[in-house]
Structure formats: structure tokens, C-alpha cells
Design an enzyme around this catalytic site. Sequence first.
Site, PDB file in Angstrom:
ATOM      1  N   GLU A  59       0.801  -1.230   0.000  1.00  0.00           N
ATOM      2  CA  GLU A  59       0.000   0.000   0.000  1.00  0.00           C
ATOM      3  C   GLU A  59       0.836   1.283   0.000  1.00  0.00           C
ATOM      4  O   GLU A  59       0.559   2.214  -0.767  1.00  0.00           O
ATOM      5  CB  GLU A  59      -0.930  -0.009   1.229  1.00  0.00           C
ATOM      6  CG  GLU A  59      -1.962   1.086   1.191  1.00  0.00           C
ATOM      7  CD  GLU A  59      -2.754   1.225   2.485  1.00  0.00           C
ATOM      8  OE1 GLU A  59      -2.273   0.827   3.564  1.00  0.00           O
ATOM      9  OE2 GLU A  59      -3.869   1.753   2.402  1.00  0.00           O
ATOM     10  N   GLU A  63       0.863   4.211  -2.757  1.00  0.00           N
ATOM     11  CA  GLU A  63       0.522   5.591  -2.400  1.00  0.00           C
ATOM     12  C   GLU A  63       1.677   6.545  -2.694  1.00  0.00           C
ATOM     13  O   GLU A  63       1.462   7.689  -3.097  1.00  0.00           O
ATOM     14  CB  GLU A  63       0.182   5.675  -0.907  1.00  0.00           C
ATOM     15  CG  GLU A  63      -1.131   5.013  -0.556  1.00  0.00           C
ATOM     16  CD  GLU A  63      -1.485   5.131   0.923  1.00  0.00           C
ATOM     17  OE1 GLU A  63      -2.659   4.940   1.250  1.00  0.00           O
ATOM     18  OE2 GLU A  63      -0.589   5.397   1.750  1.00  0.00           O
ATOM     19  N   HIS A  70       0.949  13.368  -8.105  1.00  0.00           N
ATOM     20  CA  HIS A  70       0.113  14.473  -7.629  1.00  0.00           C
ATOM     21  C   HIS A  70       0.942  15.690  -7.223  1.00  0.00           C
ATOM     22  O   HIS A  70       0.450  16.808  -7.264  1.00  0.00           O
ATOM     23  CB  HIS A  70      -0.790  13.991  -6.501  1.00  0.00           C
ATOM     24  CG  HIS A  70      -1.909  13.138  -6.994  1.00  0.00           C
ATOM     25  ND1 HIS A  70      -3.219  13.295  -6.617  1.00  0.00           N
ATOM     26  CD2 HIS A  70      -1.923  12.106  -7.885  1.00  0.00           C
ATOM     27  CE1 HIS A  70      -3.976  12.407  -7.235  1.00  0.00           C
ATOM     28  NE2 HIS A  70      -3.209  11.662  -8.007  1.00  0.00           N
ATOM     29  N   ASP A  71       2.188  15.487  -6.830  1.00  0.00           N
ATOM     30  CA  ASP A  71       3.057  16.638  -6.578  1.00  0.00           C
ATOM     31  C   ASP A  71       3.504  17.254  -7.917  1.00  0.00           C
ATOM     32  O   ASP A  71       3.367  18.450  -8.133  1.00  0.00           O
ATOM     33  CB  ASP A  71       4.290  16.204  -5.770  1.00  0.00           C
ATOM     34  CG  ASP A  71       5.135  17.405  -5.344  1.00  0.00           C
ATOM     35  OD1 ASP A  71       4.548  18.455  -5.028  1.00  0.00           O
ATOM     36  OD2 ASP A  71       6.377  17.293  -5.331  1.00  0.00           O
ATOM     37  N   GLY A  89       5.599  22.217 -10.009  1.00  0.00           N
ATOM     38  CA  GLY A  89       5.921  20.865 -10.479  1.00  0.00           C
ATOM     39  C   GLY A  89       6.367  19.959  -9.348  1.00  0.00           C
ATOM     40  O   GLY A  89       5.797  19.980  -8.240  1.00  0.00           O
ATOM     41  N   ASP A  91       8.108  19.692  -6.790  1.00  0.00           N
ATOM     42  CA  ASP A  91       8.840  20.548  -5.839  1.00  0.00           C
ATOM     43  C   ASP A  91       8.525  20.249  -4.381  1.00  0.00           C
ATOM     44  O   ASP A  91       9.019  20.931  -3.489  1.00  0.00           O
ATOM     45  CB  ASP A  91       8.534  22.037  -6.135  1.00  0.00           C
ATOM     46  CG  ASP A  91       7.053  22.363  -5.942  1.00  0.00           C
ATOM     47  OD1 ASP A  91       6.251  21.424  -5.732  1.00  0.00           O
ATOM     48  OD2 ASP A  91       6.703  23.555  -6.010  1.00  0.00           O
ATOM     49  N   SER A  93       5.621  20.645  -2.969  1.00  0.00           N
ATOM     50  CA  SER A  93       4.613  21.568  -2.410  1.00  0.00           C
ATOM     51  C   SER A  93       3.447  20.809  -1.787  1.00  0.00           C
ATOM     52  O   SER A  93       2.809  21.309  -0.857  1.00  0.00           O
ATOM     53  CB  SER A  93       4.112  22.533  -3.491  1.00  0.00           C
ATOM     54  OG  SER A  93       3.435  21.823  -4.511  1.00  0.00           O
ATOM     55  N   HIS A 198      -0.862   2.294 -12.719  1.00  0.00           N
ATOM     56  CA  HIS A 198      -2.095   1.685 -12.202  1.00  0.00           C
ATOM     57  C   HIS A 198      -2.006   0.158 -12.198  1.00  0.00           C
ATOM     58  O   HIS A 198      -2.941  -0.518 -11.777  1.00  0.00           O
ATOM     59  CB  HIS A 198      -3.312   2.182 -12.998  1.00  0.00           C
ATOM     60  CG  HIS A 198      -3.731   3.572 -12.622  1.00  0.00           C
ATOM     61  ND1 HIS A 198      -4.812   4.225 -13.176  1.00  0.00           N
ATOM     62  CD2 HIS A 198      -3.198   4.450 -11.713  1.00  0.00           C
ATOM     63  CE1 HIS A 198      -4.935   5.431 -12.632  1.00  0.00           C
ATOM     64  NE2 HIS A 198      -3.960   5.599 -11.758  1.00  0.00           N
ATOM     65  N   ILE A 221       2.675  -6.553  -8.555  1.00  0.00           N
ATOM     66  CA  ILE A 221       3.628  -6.829  -9.644  1.00  0.00           C
ATOM     67  C   ILE A 221       3.473  -5.767 -10.732  1.00  0.00           C
ATOM     68  O   ILE A 221       2.347  -5.437 -11.128  1.00  0.00           O
ATOM     69  CB  ILE A 221       3.375  -8.232 -10.261  1.00  0.00           C
ATOM     70  CG1 ILE A 221       3.429  -9.310  -9.174  1.00  0.00           C
ATOM     71  CG2 ILE A 221       4.386  -8.537 -11.367  1.00  0.00           C
ATOM     72  CD1 ILE A 221       2.986 -10.681  -9.662  1.00  0.00           C
TER      73      ILE A 221
HETATM   74  C1  HEM Z   1      -5.611  10.181 -16.210  1.00  0.00           C
HETATM   75  C2  HEM Z   1      -4.804  10.292 -15.196  1.00  0.00           C
HETATM   76  C3  HEM Z   1      -5.077   9.697 -13.857  1.00  0.00           C
HETATM   77  C4  HEM Z   1      -6.249   9.621 -13.157  1.00  0.00           C
HETATM   78  C5  HEM Z   1      -7.606  10.173 -13.552  1.00  0.00           C
HETATM   79  C6  HEM Z   1      -5.964   8.890 -11.952  1.00  0.00           C
HETATM   80  C7  HEM Z   1      -6.873   8.622 -10.965  1.00  0.00           C
HETATM   81  C8  HEM Z   1      -6.664   7.819  -9.872  1.00  0.00           C
HETATM   82  C9  HEM Z   1      -7.632   7.479  -8.863  1.00  0.00           C
HETATM   83  C10 HEM Z   1      -9.065   7.997  -8.838  1.00  0.00           C
HETATM   84  C11 HEM Z   1      -7.051   6.652  -7.970  1.00  0.00           C
HETATM   85  C12 HEM Z   1      -7.690   6.016  -6.745  1.00  0.00           C
HETATM   86  C13 HEM Z   1      -7.486   6.867  -5.515  1.00  0.00           C
HETATM   87  C14 HEM Z   1      -8.230   6.270  -4.346  1.00  0.00           C
HETATM   88  O1  HEM Z   1      -9.452   6.179  -4.408  1.00  0.00           O
HETATM   89  O2  HEM Z   1      -7.571   5.828  -3.362  1.00  0.00           O
HETATM   90  C15 HEM Z   1      -5.687   6.463  -8.411  1.00  0.00           C
HETATM   91  C16 HEM Z   1      -4.767   5.667  -7.758  1.00  0.00           C
HETATM   92  C17 HEM Z   1      -3.457   5.600  -8.128  1.00  0.00           C
HETATM   93  N1  HEM Z   1      -2.833   6.330  -9.113  1.00  0.00           N
HETATM   94 FE1  HEM Z   1      -3.740   7.372 -10.555  1.00  0.00          FE
HETATM   95  N2  HEM Z   1      -4.651   8.546 -11.948  1.00  0.00           N
HETATM   96  C18 HEM Z   1      -4.061   9.016 -13.076  1.00  0.00           C
HETATM   97  C19 HEM Z   1      -2.730   8.936 -13.415  1.00  0.00           C
HETATM   98  C20 HEM Z   1      -1.765   8.434 -12.598  1.00  0.00           C
HETATM   99  C21 HEM Z   1      -0.353   8.576 -12.818  1.00  0.00           C
HETATM  100  C22 HEM Z   1       0.261   9.320 -13.981  1.00  0.00           C
HETATM  101  C23 HEM Z   1       0.281   7.940 -11.787  1.00  0.00           C
HETATM  102  C24 HEM Z   1       1.743   7.779 -11.509  1.00  0.00           C
HETATM  103  C25 HEM Z   1       2.686   8.008 -12.343  1.00  0.00           C
HETATM  104  C26 HEM Z   1      -0.755   7.372 -10.953  1.00  0.00           C
HETATM  105  C27 HEM Z   1      -0.533   6.557  -9.878  1.00  0.00           C
HETATM  106  C28 HEM Z   1      -1.518   5.994  -9.101  1.00  0.00           C
HETATM  107  C29 HEM Z   1      -1.275   4.994  -8.092  1.00  0.00           C
HETATM  108  C30 HEM Z   1       0.040   4.293  -7.826  1.00  0.00           C
HETATM  109  C31 HEM Z   1      -2.498   4.756  -7.470  1.00  0.00           C
HETATM  110  C32 HEM Z   1      -2.776   3.770  -6.333  1.00  0.00           C
HETATM  111  C33 HEM Z   1      -2.678   4.398  -4.989  1.00  0.00           C
HETATM  112  C34 HEM Z   1      -2.956   3.382  -3.886  1.00  0.00           C
HETATM  113  O3  HEM Z   1      -3.027   2.184  -4.166  1.00  0.00           O
HETATM  114  O4  HEM Z   1      -3.062   3.808  -2.736  1.00  0.00           O
HETATM  115  N3  HEM Z   1      -1.961   7.714 -11.462  1.00  0.00           N
HETATM  116  N4  HEM Z   1      -5.477   7.174  -9.553  1.00  0.00           N
END
Ligand code: HEM
Length: 360
Positions: A59, A63, A70-71, A89, A91, A93, A198, A221
Site C-alpha cells: 500500500e 501511495e 500528484h506533486d 511541479g 517541488d 509543495s 495503475h 507486480i
Molecule cells: C488520467 C490520469 C489519472 C487519473 C484520472 C488517476 C486517478 C486515480 C484514482 C481515482 C485513484 C484512486 C485513488 C483512491 O481512491 O484511493 C488512483 C490511484 C493511483 N494512481 Fe492514478 N490517476 C491518473 C494517473 C496516474 C499517474 C500518472 C500515476 C503515476 C505516475 C498514478 C498513480 C496511481 C497509483 C500508484 C495509485 C494507487 C494508490 C494506492 O493504491 O493507494 N496515477 N489514480
Amino acid sequence: MASKILATLLALAAVSNAALVRKATCSDGRTTANAACCVLFPILDDIQEVLFDGGECGEEVHESLRLTFHDAIGFSPALTKQGKFGGGGADGSIITFDTIETPFHANGGIDDIVDAQKPFVAKHNISAGDFIQFAGAVGVSNCPGAPRLQFLFGRPAAKQASPDLLIPEPFDTVTKILARFGDAGFSPAEVVALLASHSVAAADHVDATIPGTPFDSTPGIFDSQFFIETQLRGTLFPGTGGNQGEVESPLRGEIRLQSDSDLARDSRTSCEWQSFVNNQSKLQNAFKAAMAKLAVLGQDTSKLVDCSDVIPVPKPLVGTPHLPAGLTHNDIEQACATAAFPTLPTDPGPVTSVPPVPSS
Ligand code: HEM
């Protein structure tokens, strides 16, 4: 005479080569290309042991990877052009100005990892921007099949909070998502590559009744199952359904974002999406390259030191691309118009449910 000159040249070449490859030996005996990177080893040990529970791809790694995005994506040249502050960007923040940024709607749930990382930033002499990207790169290395991400060191402290509304939402249209990433400097292909993240991910807040529900069947994985499973016909909601930004998934225990579903099916991105299905090395290389860009958004890279060799070498991939048990090629919604979906074996046995990612 000629042989003497040649010998001298060879000797000179050997010396300069040695200078190029000479490594700094840190006080703990570990080596790195640049002595400035030595300070990262104790931080590496600390986060692997304490934050990532002994080097898991669980987890906190998921995260921490989300936090790198998000940063960093708080960066908009379009806003700057309008005379507004476009964000700094990558940074830090989101940690430094967490009371402003974590309440942004798109940052739902991010406060958990911000709170978990803050003590590490305070304890070690490192900027929040560096820590976020370092923790992300280290964390990803715990996921079998991942590439070894680049890490550049030396981001200065953030000066200002990022403006709101720069982080894509799962209910945004593909056009809006591609425009937002385009503003930050990413092509549609790079957006698809970044979404390999994802593959090691779960949602806690999209459907709050089922926290820890992963986006694919192998959230520990770094593989292509995310790209395979998002292409399967959605048939059920794993929890309550009717949540903003969620569409039907093909498997019990698996959640699908509307944005991932749409990007998998849109003509601007579907062929790139499908190209990762059975090409792990392309997946690794494309993700690595796109993450390298993401990690330095808004930064002057000429002032950063390359400390990539501090990042552990990830374990090799476990498993091979497959369709989940009970599903066949007929369940694939072919979207790419120019290439057929690759033929994959189906896992044996009855249809199974994907277990949640345990919270730790
Ligand atoms: C179209 C772009 C993206 C959208 C709309 C999006 C949206 C989301 C949402 C809604 C979640 C679930 C959050 C939650 O309910 O806990 C999530 C999880 C996640 N996102 Fe994205 N995301 C995007 C792009 C990215 C990018 C570019 C990265 C990293 C380079 C990323 C990495 C992750 C990771 C690793 C999780 C899992 C977090 C966890 O398991 O606690 N996402 N994302």
C-alpha cells in the site's frame, strides 16, 4: 616512435576512462557515481525498513507512487502564460503546503501518505520534492517487473502551493485529460505509459465501501495485466456502483476507473494501450522515460545530481501475460483499429475474485 605515441595515447585513454568510471565509496562502504549521493543510502534503508515494511510493493509503495504524480503534475505553462502561478511541479509543495493541497478534490486520500512521509522529510536532511520522487523510485523498485527509475537529486524547497484543478480526475473526458497532460509536456503515448502505474495500484476512495480494491489482479507486480484487464468487457461493480469516475469491471474484487476505460478505448490512445499487453520491455522503457520527465517537472535539471545508482535494481517479472480464469478472447473489447489484440492463455480454474490490497 609510432608505437610509443600509441602507447601514450592508450595510457591516457585508460586514465580518463578510470576517471569516468571511478565511484565514490561512502562511509558505509557502498559506492555511487557521485559522492553527493552518499547521504541517500541511510534514507534508502530507513524508508525500505519502516515506510515500505521491509521492501514490499504494498500500500505505501502504491501511495508513494501516486504522490510523485500528484506533486509533479501541479505544473501548468498555460497558467503561467496567463500571468498566473502555474505551480512548481515536482517541488514537494504537496507536503510543504499540505493544508492547502491535500483538500483538493483530486487529492482524496493522499493525506495518508503525506502524513506518513512527513516525518522522514523532517528527520533526514532532504527537501520534500526530493523525498517524494526518491521514495517513489525506491518504492517502485520493490515491485517485480518494474524498471529501475531515474533519480535526480537536489530540488530546492517549494515556494508556493500548487493551484487547484491541475490533477486529472477519473471522470474527466479523454480530451480534457490529454490536454492537461499536454500542457505539462506529455504526449498521448506518454500518458498511456504513465498509467502503467495503475498496474501497482488500488482505490480507497472511488468506492469508499471497498477500500484497497485494485485496478488489476496483480497489484504487487509491475506487469501488463492492467492493460489486459482494462480491455475486458465490464460486467459488474465490485462494490456499490454508481460512484463518480467508476465504470463496470470484469472481475469481482477489481475496480475500473472511467478514465482508464476511456483511454483504453479511445482512438488516440487505444493502440498504444494495447501495445503494452505482451511487451514488458516496452512497458518498462516507456514508463521509465515518462517517469523521468514527470519527476523533474518545473526543475532546472542542470542543478540536479544524477543519483539513479542509489535506486535498487528491481526484481524480475513474475508470471506471464494472461486472461483471468473464466474469461476468454471473446471478452476483449477490441479498440485498436490497426492491430489485433494479442492471443493470450487463460488462467486455469474457475472464475476467481481479486483480493484487496491489505492496509498496513
Ligand atoms: C488520467 C490520469 C489519472 C487519473 C484520472 C488517476 C486517478 C486515480 C484514482 C481515482 C485513484 C484512486 C485513488 C483512491 O481512491 O484511493 C488512483 C490511484 C493511483 N494512481 Fe492514478 N490517476 C491518473 C494517473 C496516474 C499517474 C500518472 C500515476 C503515476 C505516475 C498514478 C498513480 C496511481 C497509483 C500508484 C495509485 C494507487 C494508490 C494506492 O493504491 O493507494 N496515477 N489514480
